[in-house]
Design an enzyme around this catalytic site. Structure first.
Site, short mmCIF file in Angstrom:
data_model
loop_
_atom_site.label_atom_id
_atom_site.label_comp_id
_atom_site.label_asym_id
_atom_site.label_seq_id
_atom_site.Cartn_x
_atom_site.Cartn_y
_atom_site.Cartn_z
N SER A 91 0.79 -1.23 0.00
CA SER A 91 0.00 0.00 0.00
C SER A 91 0.82 1.27 0.00
CB SER A 91 -0.91 0.04 1.24
OG SER A 91 -0.15 0.01 2.42
N CYS A 92 2.07 1.24 0.49
CA CYS A 92 2.72 2.52 0.74
C CYS A 92 3.99 2.77 -0.04
CB CYS A 92 3.02 2.67 2.23
SG CYS A 92 4.42 1.68 2.78
N GLY A 93 4.54 1.81 -0.76
CA GLY A 93 5.79 2.06 -1.44
C GLY A 93 6.91 2.25 -0.44
N CYS A 106 8.00 4.15 1.94
CA CYS A 106 7.49 5.27 2.74
C CYS A 106 8.61 6.07 3.37
CB CYS A 106 6.56 4.74 3.82
SG CYS A 106 5.13 3.87 3.16
#
Length: 279
Positions: free
Chosen positions: A114-116, A118
């Site tokens: 979901s976040c790469g 981050c």
């Protein structure tokens, strides 16, 4: 590869009636990306287009910017103790003379679906490392009505989503609205990496005459990936983050959010949107 979806037993409750049946779910498995044999990153992804995903990830990270810089991408045989190939580990070998980044323990090498990566990149890092700065040659100008019709076209082209309801999609469109490519993945950033990686493999970078549409929100990571690929317009059906807007403003990216029917918000780069009235 046959692992895009999986079947699991589920208990269904519909209007108070309970039943049991198998359900089709989107597959999620880890992919380890190695660079010249050394572990670089792990991402949770939907199997498929793994080589393109790895290539696109390296473009996003500024490691490569053209297909000629890649010697090979292969699945690692013997990835487990018993020597079997899980198809969950890929090794990217750079072409001779292409410098490899310094891989240290300080690097955040785990990325969720979901976040790469981050918090790893900064505005300055993206602006200074991209090899494909956004350039209007020729100028890209998009009608709001054309943008309004893209989400429905994206949804119609999502094949696996129809069976699972659990995949994000990313698509490239021409300024005239032609669908150029679409990729699906459990992670929105993976779907974009697959698009960019395929473009690199086909020698189509920079994507300076493209509109990138994503099915969810526009995070900093997605704006970063658009900038690194030279994409001038990023549109999302949901909200952008504040850092995504800051990056778009600094790099010249046109960023559109809340693209729902004829309604949309333009957060940066409004000069590419053919507005009928001044603001």
């Amino acid at each position: 590869m046959g692992r895009v979806t999986a079947r699991r037993r589920t208990i269904r409750i519909r209007d108070g009636v309970v039943s049991s049946r198998p359900d089709t779910l989107v597959a999620e498995e880890p992919l380890e990306i190695r660079l010249n044999g050394k572990p670089l990153a792990i991402t949770m992804r939907t199997p498929g287009d793994d080589f393109a995903l790895a290539a696109g990830f390296l473009v996003s990270e500024g490691v490569i910017h053209s297909g000629s810089q890649v010697r090979s991408i292969v699945y690692c045989a013997g990835a487990t103790e018993d020597g079997s190939n899980t198809y969950n580990v890929v090794d990217v070998a750079l072409a001779p003379g292409v410098p490899a980044p310094d891989i240290t323990l300080e690097r955040n090498v785990y990325t969720t679906s979901s976040c790469g990566l981050c918090g790893k990149a900064s505005l300055d890092a993206v602006r200074t490392t991209t090899r494909h700065p956004i350039a209007d040659t020729p100028p890209v100008r998009v009608e709001p009505a054309l943008l309004a019709g893209l989400p429905d076209r994206l949804r119609a082209a999502q094949r696996v989503f129809d069976r699972t309801g659990g995949l994000h999609a990313a698509a490239l469109f021409s300024p005239e609205g032609e669908l150029l490519d679409i990729r699906e993945d459990v992670g929105r950033h993976n779907a974009v990496d697959k698009l960019v990686g395929r473009a690199l493999q086909d020698d189509r970078l920079p994507l300076s005459q493209s509109i990138l549409l994503v099915s969810g929100r526009a995070s900093f990571e997605l704006a970063q990936k658009a900038v690194m690929a030279g994409i001038p317009v990023l549109a999302a059906v949901s909200a952008p983050s504040s850092l995504a807007v800051d990056l778009a403003a600094e790099t010249g990216l046109t960023l559109v959010g809340f693209l729902r029917g004829p309604n949309m918000n333009v957060y940066a780069g409004d000069e590419r949107i053919a507005l009928s009235t001044g603001v």
